[in-house]
Enzyme design. Structure first.
Site, PDB file in Angstrom:
ATOM      1  N   TYR A 123      59.336  94.339  48.836  1.00  0.00           N
ATOM      2  CA  TYR A 123      58.320  95.024  48.016  1.00  0.00           C
ATOM      3  C   TYR A 123      57.041  95.416  48.759  1.00  0.00           C
ATOM      4  O   TYR A 123      56.454  96.236  48.871  1.00  0.00           O
ATOM      5  CB  TYR A 123      58.051  94.462  46.684  1.00  0.00           C
ATOM      6  CG  TYR A 123      57.038  95.103  46.026  1.00  0.00           C
ATOM      7  CD1 TYR A 123      57.112  96.366  45.271  1.00  0.00           C
ATOM      8  CD2 TYR A 123      55.771  94.294  45.437  1.00  0.00           C
ATOM      9  CE1 TYR A 123      56.446  97.004  44.549  1.00  0.00           C
ATOM     10  CE2 TYR A 123      54.841  95.124  44.921  1.00  0.00           C
ATOM     11  CZ  TYR A 123      55.270  96.208  44.216  1.00  0.00           C
ATOM     12  OH  TYR A 123      54.249  96.895  43.497  1.00  0.00           O
ATOM     13  N   LYS A 154      55.029  98.672  50.304  1.00  0.00           N
ATOM     14  CA  LYS A 154      53.745  99.202  49.998  1.00  0.00           C
ATOM     15  C   LYS A 154      52.767  99.333  51.281  1.00  0.00           C
ATOM     16  O   LYS A 154      51.788 100.064  51.178  1.00  0.00           O
ATOM     17  CB  LYS A 154      53.216  98.275  48.851  1.00  0.00           C
ATOM     18  CG  LYS A 154      53.797  98.424  47.545  1.00  0.00           C
ATOM     19  CD  LYS A 154      53.648  99.733  46.942  1.00  0.00           C
ATOM     20  CE  LYS A 154      54.357  99.818  45.595  1.00  0.00           C
ATOM     21  NZ  LYS A 154      54.051 101.126  45.007  1.00  0.00           N
ATOM     22  N   THR A 200      53.192  96.509  32.865  1.00  0.00           N
ATOM     23  CA  THR A 200      54.254  97.579  32.766  1.00  0.00           C
ATOM     24  C   THR A 200      55.691  97.075  33.006  1.00  0.00           C
ATOM     25  O   THR A 200      55.621  95.832  33.263  1.00  0.00           O
ATOM     26  CB  THR A 200      54.090  98.868  33.973  1.00  0.00           C
ATOM     27  OG1 THR A 200      54.451  98.180  35.230  1.00  0.00           O
ATOM     28  CG2 THR A 200      52.941  99.414  33.989  1.00  0.00           C
TER      29      THR A 200
END
Length: 235
Positions: A113, A117, A150
């Site tokens: 991840y 990014k 989220t």
């Protein structure tokens, strides 16, 4: 508001979306690259890419490149079109493994991840250099939305989810608050004609030092072109 389907984990879906969008013959003044998955188990996109790298990064790389001609046509002096790409503070602890971008040798959900990014920051800086070199009225900036509550966190450690549930009001931004910096990058007059910036809390800040390495930016760009079938335009 009009919805057009686009699966960022599928190169075919991205190309079909772009084709449908261009058929509408409308301008494109702002493109916000904001899709993503986080900390998912090791799995692949429809095109065989590791999911973090394939969806978070390559999907946006292809989408942006396919829409660049429309962005160029839509921008004008004093009213540049804008590309806003959403990265993350996790890029500060990331490493870009050019020999194993698919994390196939040793998979870590967090490392994969973070690498995706980091790749988005490198991509943004190189894109801005390309746009500036050709004199386009298009700018590219990258934003860090902060820690936002989220559904992205559904795959994290259960203890982290418990902390989120108990202290989200204190530690996490709401989705609306998380969107502020992206909106700022998209519309503020202060960034008219300004690109190549890393923004956090509506302010410019420094990204990881390695992101300013132009040789690494170029290497990643060329590799990404090979992976997605995009024509490589070097400086």
């Amino acid at each position: 508001v009009e919805f057009l389907y686009c699966d960022l984990a599928s190169m075919m879906s991205i190309r079909e979306f772009v084709q449908k969008f261009k058929m509408k013959k409308i301008p494109l003044h702002v493109l916000i690259n904001n899709a993503g998955v986080m900390m998912v188990p090791q799995r692949k996109t429809r095109d065989g890419f590791e999911e973090h790298f394939g969806l978070n990064y390559l999907g946006h790389f292809l989408l942006t490149n396919l829409l660049l001609d429309t962005l160029r046509e839509s921008g004008s002096p004093g009213h540049s079109a804008r590309v806003v790409t959403v990265s993350s503070a996790t890029h500060y602890v990331a490493e870009l493994n050019m020999d194993d971008l698919q994390s196939s040798a040793c998979y870590s959900a967090h490392a994969a991840y973070a690498q995706s990014k980091l790749a988005l920051v490198l991509f943004t800086y190189h894109l801005q250099r390309l746009l500036a070199a050709e004199g386009s009225h298009v700018t590219a900036n990258v934003v860090d939305p902060g820690v936002v509550k989220t559904d992205l966190y559904q795959h994290v450690f259960w203890g982290t989810r418990l902390v989120m549930k108990l202290f989200s009001w204190l530690l996490f931004k709401t989705p609306d608050e998380g969107a502020w910096t992206s909106i700022y990058a998209a519309v503020t007059p202060e960034l008219e004609g300004v690109g190549g910036r890393y923004l956090y809390n509506e302010k410019e800040t420094k990204s990881l030092h390695v992101t300013y390495n132009q040789k690494l930016q170029q290497q990643l760009w060329s590799k990404s072109c090979d992976m997605t079938g995009v024509l490589d335009v070097t400086l």
